[in-house]
Design a protein around this motif. Structure first.
Motif, PDB file in Angstrom:
ATOM      1  N   ALA A  29       0.836  -1.204   0.000  1.00  0.00           N
ATOM      2  CA  ALA A  29       0.000   0.000   0.000  1.00  0.00           C
ATOM      3  C   ALA A  29       0.870   1.254   0.000  1.00  0.00           C
ATOM      4  CB  ALA A  29      -0.933  -0.003   1.207  1.00  0.00           C
ATOM      5  N   SER A  30       0.228   2.390  -0.308  1.00  0.00           N
ATOM      6  CA  SER A  30       0.945   3.660  -0.376  1.00  0.00           C
ATOM      7  C   SER A  30       0.263   4.702   0.508  1.00  0.00           C
ATOM      8  CB  SER A  30       0.971   4.177  -1.822  1.00  0.00           C
ATOM      9  OG  SER A  30       1.579   3.231  -2.684  1.00  0.00           O
ATOM     10  N   GLY A  31       1.042   5.683   0.959  1.00  0.00           N
ATOM     11  CA  GLY A  31       0.502   6.781   1.745  1.00  0.00           C
ATOM     12  C   GLY A  31       0.772   8.108   1.066  1.00  0.00           C
ATOM     13  N   ILE A  32      -0.260   8.931   0.914  1.00  0.00           N
ATOM     14  CA  ILE A  32      -0.139  10.265   0.331  1.00  0.00           C
ATOM     15  C   ILE A  32      -0.599  11.254   1.399  1.00  0.00           C
ATOM     16  CG2 ILE A  32      -0.868  11.825  -1.517  1.00  0.00           C
ATOM     17  CD1 ILE A  32      -1.427   9.368  -3.231  1.00  0.00           C
ATOM     18  N   MET A  33       0.328  11.933   2.008  1.00  0.00           N
ATOM     19  CA  MET A  33       0.039  12.766   3.164  1.00  0.00           C
ATOM     20  C   MET A  33      -0.673  11.928   4.233  1.00  0.00           C
ATOM     21  SD  MET A  33       1.383  15.596   2.233  1.00  0.00           S
ATOM     22  CE  MET A  33       0.822  16.767   3.478  1.00  0.00           C
ATOM     23  N   GLY A  34      -0.302  10.665   4.265  1.00  0.00           N
ATOM     24  CA  GLY A  34      -0.860   9.725   5.229  1.00  0.00           C
ATOM     25  C   GLY A  34       0.157   8.620   5.435  1.00  0.00           C
ATOM     26  N   GLY A  35      -0.204   7.586   6.144  1.00  0.00           N
ATOM     27  CA  GLY A  35       0.791   6.550   6.404  1.00  0.00           C
ATOM     28  C   GLY A  35       0.200   5.171   6.591  1.00  0.00           C
ATOM     29  N   ILE A  36       1.052   4.167   6.324  1.00  0.00           N
ATOM     30  CA  ILE A  36       0.724   2.766   6.533  1.00  0.00           C
ATOM     31  C   ILE A  36       1.744   2.205   7.518  1.00  0.00           C
ATOM     32  CG2 ILE A  36       0.247   0.545   5.462  1.00  0.00           C
ATOM     33  CD1 ILE A  36      -1.457   2.751   4.294  1.00  0.00           C
ATOM     34  N   SER A  37       1.281   1.740   8.655  1.00  0.00           N
ATOM     35  CA  SER A  37       2.175   1.200   9.682  1.00  0.00           C
ATOM     36  C   SER A  37       1.934  -0.296   9.834  1.00  0.00           C
ATOM     37  CB  SER A  37       1.934   1.909  11.019  1.00  0.00           C
ATOM     38  OG  SER A  37       2.684   1.311  12.059  1.00  0.00           O
ATOM     39  N   VAL A  38       3.026  -1.080   9.803  1.00  0.00           N
ATOM     40  CA  VAL A  38       2.936  -2.530   9.978  1.00  0.00           C
ATOM     41  C   VAL A  38       3.916  -2.934  11.069  1.00  0.00           C
ATOM     42  CG1 VAL A  38       3.236  -4.784   8.913  1.00  0.00           C
ATOM     43  CG2 VAL A  38       2.300  -2.893   7.572  1.00  0.00           C
ATOM     44  N   LYS A  39       3.399  -3.471  12.168  1.00  0.00           N
ATOM     45  CA  LYS A  39       4.228  -3.931  13.284  1.00  0.00           C
ATOM     46  C   LYS A  39       3.710  -5.291  13.727  1.00  0.00           C
ATOM     47  CE  LYS A  39       5.199   0.746  14.950  1.00  0.00           C
ATOM     48  NZ  LYS A  39       5.062   1.701  16.088  1.00  0.00           N
ATOM     49  N   THR A  40       4.427  -6.334  13.347  1.00  0.00           N
ATOM     50  CA  THR A  40       4.017  -7.687  13.716  1.00  0.00           C
ATOM     51  C   THR A  40       4.668  -8.077  15.045  1.00  0.00           C
ATOM     52  OG1 THR A  40       5.818  -8.606  12.390  1.00  0.00           O
ATOM     53  CG2 THR A  40       3.673  -8.380  11.323  1.00  0.00           C
ATOM     54  N   GLY A  41       4.348  -9.266  15.538  1.00  0.00           N
ATOM     55  CA  GLY A  41       4.900  -9.720  16.806  1.00  0.00           C
ATOM     56  C   GLY A  41       6.370 -10.060  16.703  1.00  0.00           C
ATOM     57  N   ASP A  42       6.956 -10.397  17.842  1.00  0.00           N
ATOM     58  CA  ASP A  42       8.383 -10.706  17.896  1.00  0.00           C
ATOM     59  C   ASP A  42       8.693 -12.114  17.396  1.00  0.00           C
ATOM     60  OD1 ASP A  42       8.850  -8.229  18.998  1.00  0.00           O
ATOM     61  OD2 ASP A  42       8.608  -8.948  21.062  1.00  0.00           O
ATOM     62  N   THR A  43       7.680 -13.006  17.378  1.00  0.00           N
ATOM     63  CA  THR A  43       7.904 -14.398  16.995  1.00  0.00           C
ATOM     64  C   THR A  43       7.969 -14.537  15.478  1.00  0.00           C
ATOM     65  OG1 THR A  43       6.690 -15.135  18.944  1.00  0.00           O
ATOM     66  CG2 THR A  43       7.039 -16.753  17.192  1.00  0.00           C
ATOM     67  N   ASP A  44       9.005 -15.226  14.990  1.00  0.00           N
ATOM     68  CA  ASP A  44       9.116 -15.451  13.557  1.00  0.00           C
ATOM     69  C   ASP A  44       8.070 -16.469  13.115  1.00  0.00           C
ATOM     70  OD1 ASP A  44      11.260 -13.733  13.274  1.00  0.00           O
ATOM     71  OD2 ASP A  44      12.736 -15.297  13.678  1.00  0.00           O
ATOM     72  N   PRO A  45       7.277 -16.159  12.063  1.00  0.00           N
ATOM     73  CA  PRO A  45       6.253 -17.104  11.605  1.00  0.00           C
ATOM     74  C   PRO A  45       6.888 -18.304  10.928  1.00  0.00           C
ATOM     75  CG  PRO A  45       6.396 -15.208  10.134  1.00  0.00           C
ATOM     76  CD  PRO A  45       7.280 -14.902  11.302  1.00  0.00           C
ATOM     77  N   PRO A  46       6.211 -19.452  10.932  1.00  0.00           N
ATOM     78  CA  PRO A  46       6.735 -20.642  10.274  1.00  0.00           C
ATOM     79  C   PRO A  46       6.733 -20.461   8.759  1.00  0.00           C
ATOM     80  CG  PRO A  46       4.500 -21.023  11.031  1.00  0.00           C
ATOM     81  CD  PRO A  46       4.919 -19.702  11.597  1.00  0.00           C
ATOM     82  N   PRO A  47       7.462 -21.320   8.020  1.00  0.00           N
ATOM     83  CA  PRO A  47       7.550 -21.176   6.557  1.00  0.00           C
ATOM     84  C   PRO A  47       6.198 -21.260   5.852  1.00  0.00           C
ATOM     85  CG  PRO A  47       9.235 -22.677   7.380  1.00  0.00           C
ATOM     86  CD  PRO A  47       8.322 -22.402   8.532  1.00  0.00           C
ATOM     87  N   ASP A  48       5.246 -22.022   6.421  1.00  0.00           N
ATOM     88  CA  ASP A  48       3.948 -22.187   5.779  1.00  0.00           C
ATOM     89  C   ASP A  48       2.900 -21.249   6.367  1.00  0.00           C
ATOM     90  OD1 ASP A  48       3.880 -23.356   8.250  1.00  0.00           O
ATOM     91  OD2 ASP A  48       2.714 -25.113   7.635  1.00  0.00           O
ATOM     92  N   ALA A  49       3.346 -20.151   6.973  1.00  0.00           N
ATOM     93  CA  ALA A  49       2.417 -19.222   7.613  1.00  0.00           C
ATOM     94  C   ALA A  49       1.511 -18.545   6.589  1.00  0.00           C
ATOM     95  CB  ALA A  49       3.193 -18.156   8.380  1.00  0.00           C
TER      96      ALA A  49
END
Length: 215
Positions: free
Chosen positions: A167-187
C-alpha cells in the motif's frame, strides 16, 4: 432439525478445552468430506458452525463421528507453530469481495468471522476496526484492499502470519508492526494494497489488555 450426527459416548478427553489446532483439524476433515461427497453443502455449513461454537473436546467429538475412524484427541502443536496461528479453511472460500465501508461512521469485525480471499476496507472520515485474532482465513494468502481518506483502518494481527505491505501513503501513512515471533515457513500471508490519503492504516500484533498488576 440439525445435520449433526447423534451424540457419542464421552471419551476420556471430553472434558478438555478445545484449542484452535483441534478445531482446525476438524475443519480439514469436514472440507475433505465435502469434497468427496460424504457431506452436502448444508451439512458442511451446519457442522462448520458447530466447530466454531465448540468449547470442549466433547462438543467436537460428534461432529466427525460418522466421518472419521476415531474421535478427535488433543494433539501437540507442531514445532514453530504459534498457539494463536489463524485457521485456514479453503473449503468455505468465496470469490466475493467483502466490502467494509465506513463513511462518517465505523465498521468493526471481531470474534469468529471469515476473512475472505479479498476484502476491501474504506474509511472516509470514519474508521474500520478489524480483529483477526479469531478469524478464519479463506486461503493461505488473503488480500486487504484499503482506502483511507481523513479516516483510519486498524487491524489486529494474530501470531503466525506474514504481512506483505504493497500500500501507499499520500500525506498519510501505513504502519505494519508484527509480533516478535518469527512465523513458520507455511504461515498464512496477509497482503495489504491500496492508499491512505490524509489518513492512515495500522496493522499491528494484538495489544495485550492491561490490568492493575501491569506497570
Amino acid at each position: 432439525m440439525t445435520n449433526l450426527p447423534e451424540p457419542v459416548r464421552p471419551s476420556g478427553a471430553s472434558h478438555l478445552r478445545a484449542s484452535d489446532a483441534d478445531r482446525e483439524r476438524i475443519v480439514k476433515v469436514l472440507g475433505e468430506a465435502l469434497a468427496d461427497g460424504r457431506l452436502d453443502v448444508q451439512e458442511h455449513s451446519d457442522r462448520l458452525d458447530a466447530v466454531y461454537q465448540a468449547k470442549t473436546m466433547g462438543e467436537l467429538e460428534p461432529i466427525t463421528y460418522d466421518l472419521a475412524v476415531t474421535s478427535p484427541q488433543p494433539q501437540a502443536r507442531p514445532a514453530g507453530r504459534s498457539a494463536n496461528a489463524p485457521v485456514v479453511d479453503p473449503a468455505g472460500a468465496s470469490d466475493r469481495v467483502d466490502q467494509m465501508i465506513a463513511i462518517f461512521g465505523g465498521v468493526e469485525r471481531k470474534g469468529r468471522w471469515r476473512l475472505r480471499r479479498r476484502s476491501r476496507a474504506v474509511a472516509v472520515f470514519g474508521g474500520v476496526d478489524l480483529d483477526l485474532s479469531d478469524a478464519t482465513f479463506d486461503a493461505p494468502e488473503v488480500v486487504i484492499e484499503l482506502f483511507a481518506m481523513f479516516g483510519g483502518v486498524d487491524v489486529s494481527l494474530p501470531e503466525g502470519v506474514v504481512v506483505r505491505n504493497e500500500a501507499s501513503g499520500i500525506m498519510g501513512g501505513i504502519s505494519v508492526k508484527t509480533g516478535d515471533t518469527d512465523p513458520p515457513p507455511d504461515a498464512p500471508v496477509v497482503v495489504i494494497r491500496g492508499v491512505a490519503i490524509f489518513g492512515g492504516a495500522d496493522f499491528h500484533a494484538k495489544r495485550r489488555r492491561r490490568n492493575h498488576f501491569d506497570h
